[in-house]
Design a protein around this motif. Structure first.
Motif, PDB file in Angstrom:
ATOM      1  N   SER A  87       0.815  -1.211   0.000  1.00 26.97           N
ATOM      2  CA  SER A  87       0.000   0.000   0.000  1.00 26.97           C
ATOM      3  C   SER A  87       0.851   1.264   0.000  1.00 26.97           C
ATOM      4  CB  SER A  87      -0.940  -0.001   1.209  1.00 26.97           C
ATOM      5  OG  SER A  87      -0.198  -0.062   2.410  1.00 26.97           O
ATOM      6  N   SER A  88       2.016   1.218   0.674  1.00 28.97           N
ATOM      7  CA  SER A  88       2.892   2.389   0.713  1.00 28.97           C
ATOM      8  C   SER A  88       3.482   2.692  -0.655  1.00 28.97           C
ATOM      9  CB  SER A  88       4.020   2.161   1.728  1.00 28.97           C
ATOM     10  OG  SER A  88       3.497   1.951   3.014  1.00 28.97           O
ATOM     11  N   VAL A  89       3.941   1.641  -1.360  1.00 29.83           N
ATOM     12  CA  VAL A  89       4.511   1.832  -2.693  1.00 29.83           C
ATOM     13  C   VAL A  89       3.446   2.335  -3.658  1.00 29.83           C
ATOM     14  CG1 VAL A  89       5.544   0.649  -4.673  1.00 29.83           C
ATOM     15  CG2 VAL A  89       6.326   0.124  -2.364  1.00 29.83           C
ATOM     16  N   SER A  90       2.258   1.751  -3.589  1.00 32.16           N
ATOM     17  CA  SER A  90       1.182   2.186  -4.483  1.00 32.16           C
ATOM     18  C   SER A  90       0.780   3.626  -4.189  1.00 32.16           C
ATOM     19  CB  SER A  90      -0.031   1.262  -4.372  1.00 32.16           C
ATOM     20  OG  SER A  90      -0.651   1.400  -3.113  1.00 32.16           O
ATOM     21  N   ALA A  91       0.895   4.043  -2.915  1.00 36.34           N
ATOM     22  CA  ALA A  91       0.561   5.417  -2.549  1.00 36.34           C
ATOM     23  C   ALA A  91       1.497   6.406  -3.235  1.00 36.34           C
ATOM     24  CB  ALA A  91       0.632   5.589  -1.027  1.00 36.34           C
ATOM     25  N   ILE A  92       2.800   6.086  -3.248  1.00 37.45           N
ATOM     26  CA  ILE A  92       3.774   6.967  -3.890  1.00 37.45           C
ATOM     27  C   ILE A  92       3.516   7.042  -5.388  1.00 37.45           C
ATOM     28  CG2 ILE A  92       6.212   7.289  -4.411  1.00 37.45           C
ATOM     29  CD1 ILE A  92       6.869   6.007  -1.744  1.00 37.45           C
ATOM     30  N   ILE A 125       5.754  15.078  -7.602  1.00 38.49           N
ATOM     31  CA  ILE A 125       6.578  14.102  -6.874  1.00 38.49           C
ATOM     32  C   ILE A 125       6.606  14.445  -5.392  1.00 38.49           C
ATOM     33  CG2 ILE A 125       8.927  13.238  -6.575  1.00 38.49           C
ATOM     34  CD1 ILE A 125       9.296  13.579  -9.605  1.00 38.49           C
ATOM     35  N   LEU A 126       6.757  15.747  -5.082  1.00 41.67           N
ATOM     36  CA  LEU A 126       6.758  16.157  -3.671  1.00 41.67           C
ATOM     37  C   LEU A 126       5.410  15.872  -3.018  1.00 41.67           C
ATOM     38  CD1 LEU A 126       8.671  19.582  -3.837  1.00 41.67           C
ATOM     39  CD2 LEU A 126       9.488  17.406  -2.894  1.00 41.67           C
ATOM     40  N   ALA A 127       4.327  16.120  -3.761  1.00 47.11           N
ATOM     41  CA  ALA A 127       2.998  15.844  -3.215  1.00 47.11           C
ATOM     42  C   ALA A 127       2.808  14.355  -2.972  1.00 47.11           C
ATOM     43  CB  ALA A 127       1.926  16.371  -4.171  1.00 47.11           C
ATOM     44  N   SER A 128       3.358  13.540  -3.888  1.00 51.72           N
ATOM     45  CA  SER A 128       3.272  12.088  -3.737  1.00 51.72           C
ATOM     46  C   SER A 128       4.013  11.631  -2.485  1.00 51.72           C
ATOM     47  CB  SER A 128       3.849  11.406  -4.979  1.00 51.72           C
ATOM     48  OG  SER A 128       3.828  10.006  -4.850  1.00 51.72           O
ATOM     49  N   LEU A 129       5.220  12.147  -2.288  1.00 57.59           N
ATOM     50  CA  LEU A 129       5.997  11.805  -1.101  1.00 57.59           C
ATOM     51  C   LEU A 129       5.329  12.337   0.165  1.00 57.59           C
ATOM     52  CD1 LEU A 129       9.604  12.479  -2.454  1.00 57.59           C
ATOM     53  CD2 LEU A 129       8.522  10.257  -2.040  1.00 57.59           C
ATOM     54  N   LYS A 130       4.693  13.502   0.033  1.00 59.73           N
ATOM     55  CA  LYS A 130       3.993  14.087   1.179  1.00 59.73           C
ATOM     56  C   LYS A 130       2.825  13.207   1.587  1.00 59.73           C
ATOM     57  CE  LYS A 130       1.889  18.414   2.747  1.00 59.73           C
ATOM     58  NZ  LYS A 130       1.416  19.767   2.335  1.00 59.73           N
ATOM     59  N   PHE A 131       2.082  12.700   0.601  1.00 58.16           N
ATOM     60  CA  PHE A 131       0.970  11.809   0.918  1.00 58.16           C
ATOM     61  C   PHE A 131       1.501  10.551   1.608  1.00 58.16           C
ATOM     62  CE2 PHE A 131      -1.301   7.953  -0.349  1.00 58.16           C
ATOM     63  CZ  PHE A 131      -2.480   8.154   0.342  1.00 58.16           C
ATOM     64  N   ASN A 160      -6.225   9.511  10.595  1.00 58.51           N
ATOM     65  CA  ASN A 160      -6.194   9.439   9.134  1.00 58.51           C
ATOM     66  C   ASN A 160      -7.276  10.306   8.503  1.00 58.51           C
ATOM     67  OD1 ASN A 160      -4.117   7.412   8.044  1.00 58.51           O
ATOM     68  ND2 ASN A 160      -5.001   6.310   9.776  1.00 58.51           N
ATOM     69  N   GLY A 161      -8.442  10.390   9.149  1.00 63.59           N
ATOM     70  CA  GLY A 161      -9.504  11.234   8.620  1.00 63.59           C
ATOM     71  C   GLY A 161      -9.077  12.685   8.526  1.00 63.59           C
ATOM     72  N   TYR A 162      -8.438  13.178   9.568  1.00 66.36           N
ATOM     73  CA  TYR A 162      -7.988  14.573   9.545  1.00 66.36           C
ATOM     74  C   TYR A 162      -6.889  14.798   8.511  1.00 66.36           C
ATOM     75  CZ  TYR A 162      -5.605  18.857  10.827  1.00 66.36           C
ATOM     76  OH  TYR A 162      -5.011  20.079  10.768  1.00 66.36           O
ATOM     77  N   LEU A 163      -5.856  13.959   8.556  1.00 69.08           N
ATOM     78  CA  LEU A 163      -4.709  14.169   7.678  1.00 69.08           C
ATOM     79  C   LEU A 163      -5.066  13.965   6.209  1.00 69.08           C
ATOM     80  CD1 LEU A 163      -1.929  12.382   9.773  1.00 69.08           C
ATOM     81  CD2 LEU A 163      -2.259  14.842   9.481  1.00 69.08           C
ATOM     82  N   LEU A 164      -5.773  12.884   5.894  1.00 64.46           N
ATOM     83  CA  LEU A 164      -6.113  12.601   4.502  1.00 64.46           C
ATOM     84  C   LEU A 164      -7.111  13.608   3.960  1.00 64.46           C
ATOM     85  CD1 LEU A 164      -6.420   8.714   4.721  1.00 64.46           C
ATOM     86  CD2 LEU A 164      -4.554  10.020   3.716  1.00 64.46           C
ATOM     87  N   GLY A 165      -8.088  13.982   4.776  1.00 60.76           N
ATOM     88  CA  GLY A 165      -9.049  14.985   4.334  1.00 60.76           C
ATOM     89  C   GLY A 165      -8.362  16.301   4.015  1.00 60.76           C
ATOM     90  N   ARG A 166      -7.474  16.728   4.883  1.00 57.41           N
ATOM     91  CA  ARG A 166      -6.765  17.993   4.668  1.00 57.41           C
ATOM     92  C   ARG A 166      -5.922  17.956   3.400  1.00 57.41           C
ATOM     93  NH1 ARG A 166      -1.890  19.218   8.561  1.00 57.41           N
ATOM     94  NH2 ARG A 166      -0.977  17.764   7.084  1.00 57.41           N
ATOM     95  N   GLU A 167      -5.111  16.909   3.240  1.00 59.29           N
ATOM     96  CA  GLU A 167      -4.185  16.852   2.119  1.00 59.29           C
ATOM     97  C   GLU A 167      -4.916  16.785   0.776  1.00 59.29           C
ATOM     98  OE1 GLU A 167      -0.919  17.262   2.245  1.00 59.29           O
ATOM     99  OE2 GLU A 167      -1.187  17.564   4.408  1.00 59.29           O
ATOM    100  N   PHE A 168      -5.919  15.927   0.680  1.00 56.79           N
ATOM    101  CA  PHE A 168      -6.563  15.732  -0.611  1.00 56.79           C
ATOM    102  C   PHE A 168      -7.530  16.856  -0.956  1.00 56.79           C
ATOM    103  CE2 PHE A 168      -4.898  11.462  -0.179  1.00 56.79           C
ATOM    104  CZ  PHE A 168      -4.483  11.219  -1.480  1.00 56.79           C
ATOM    105  N   PHE A 169      -8.139  17.466   0.050  1.00 57.02           N
ATOM    106  CA  PHE A 169      -8.998  18.609  -0.272  1.00 57.02           C
ATOM    107  C   PHE A 169      -8.155  19.781  -0.764  1.00 57.02           C
ATOM    108  CE2 PHE A 169     -11.485  22.409   0.535  1.00 57.02           C
ATOM    109  CZ  PHE A 169     -12.700  22.063  -0.030  1.00 57.02           C
ATOM    110  N   LEU A 212      -5.865   1.594  -4.001  1.00 54.88           N
ATOM    111  CA  LEU A 212      -6.375   2.664  -4.855  1.00 54.88           C
ATOM    112  C   LEU A 212      -6.823   3.881  -4.047  1.00 54.88           C
ATOM    113  CD1 LEU A 212      -8.497   0.439  -7.262  1.00 54.88           C
ATOM    114  CD2 LEU A 212      -6.178   1.284  -7.609  1.00 54.88           C
ATOM    115  N   THR A 213      -6.452   3.931  -2.777  1.00 58.43           N
ATOM    116  CA  THR A 213      -6.878   5.042  -1.926  1.00 58.43           C
ATOM    117  C   THR A 213      -6.550   6.414  -2.507  1.00 58.43           C
ATOM    118  OG1 THR A 213      -6.725   3.700   0.088  1.00 58.43           O
ATOM    119  CG2 THR A 213      -6.657   6.083   0.366  1.00 58.43           C
ATOM    120  N   PRO A 214      -5.327   6.659  -3.001  1.00 52.99           N
ATOM    121  CA  PRO A 214      -5.050   7.997  -3.546  1.00 52.99           C
ATOM    122  C   PRO A 214      -5.962   8.365  -4.712  1.00 52.99           C
ATOM    123  CG  PRO A 214      -3.019   6.775  -3.201  1.00 52.99           C
ATOM    124  CD  PRO A 214      -4.129   5.802  -3.039  1.00 52.99           C
TER     125      PRO A 214
END
Length: 237
Positions: A87-92, A125-131, A160-169, A212-214
């Motif tokens: 999941s970590s590799v697919s996230a990047i 790339i930076l956004a990918s690493l940030k996620f 995760n709700g706070y962090l993922l919501g913030r980053e993707f919004f 497929l989360t991202p």
């Protein structure tokens, strides 16, 4: 609004227009993991096996098969270890294609709206690493709280709700707004964004599908941003 955006995101995930991104992410993830497995295996054979043999120089010749068996088990162990990184590799990797997903959705579902602005490759790339960092941080915090009875699962979803919501919004918003305006708009709608983040955290908790989360999160927040923006005009970037 949340349910509408989530439903649209799920349909977009497997729509013909986004299917190519879906296969790119899975294919590149498989290639990266296969490459890592081969690299670790060769390193094990080149460095670890001679070290073990030097440690036991007096072993009879018939015991040579032990090194072979040990190598097989080590290869299996490496494969299992890489499975944990799946999941970590697919996230990047998926992070590199977020703009592709957003562009497809904007053109297909919002054709009368002006198109968003994609991030340059370096920023992508930076956004990918940030996620990736956000996911790791969120799960480390949740893992630490795992030892606090009664709140471990709650902690996983809240963090995760706070962090993922913030980053993707903010990702979706910054296609149309300046960085400061995107953050301000997210703060103005913090409650809705947080609930949206909980939906993404729920998706992240589903095995296999979480690869497929991202892509789901990007699609979900593009729709959510569009719905919220209908209440307030988007200023010029």
């Amino acid at each position: 609004m949340i349910f509408d955006a989530a439903g649209l995101a799920l349909r977009n995930l497997f729509a013909p227009e986004t299917r190519s991104v879906f296969w790119k992410v899975l294919g590149l993830t498989a290639l990266v993991l296969a490459g890592l497995w081969l690299a670790f295996r060769e390193a094990f054979i080149a460095f670890v096996v001679p070290w073990i043999q030097a440690f036991f120089p007096e072993l009879p010749e018939w015991a040579g098969w032990l090194a072979f068996v040990f190598g097989i088990f080590a290869s299996i162990g490496l494969a299992l270890a890489l499975a944990l990184l799946l999941s970590s590799v697919s996230a990047i990797i998926a992070g590199l294609f977020l703009d592709d997903v957003a562009e497809v959705i904007e053109k297909r579902d919002y054709p009368s709206d002006p198109p968003g602005k994609a991030m340059p490759m370096g920023e992508a790339i930076l956004a990918s690493l940030k996620f990736f960092g956000v996911v790791i941080l969120g799960n480390l915090v949740a893992l630490f709280l795992l030892f606090v009875p009664g709140i471990n699962i709650i902690a996983f979803f809240l963090v995760n709700g706070y962090l993922l919501g913030r980053e993707f919004f903010e990702f979706a918003a910054m296609r149309f707004r300046s960085t400061e305006e995107a953050r301000r708009f997210r703060a103005e709608n913090s409650g809705t964004v947080f609930v949206g983040g909980l939906v993404i955290a729920g998706f992240l908790a589903i095995p296999i599908l979480n690869l497929l989360t991202p892509l789901f999160a990007a699609s979900f927040m593009v729709h959510l941003h569009k719905m919220l923006s209908a209440r307030k005009p988007v200023p010029s970037v």
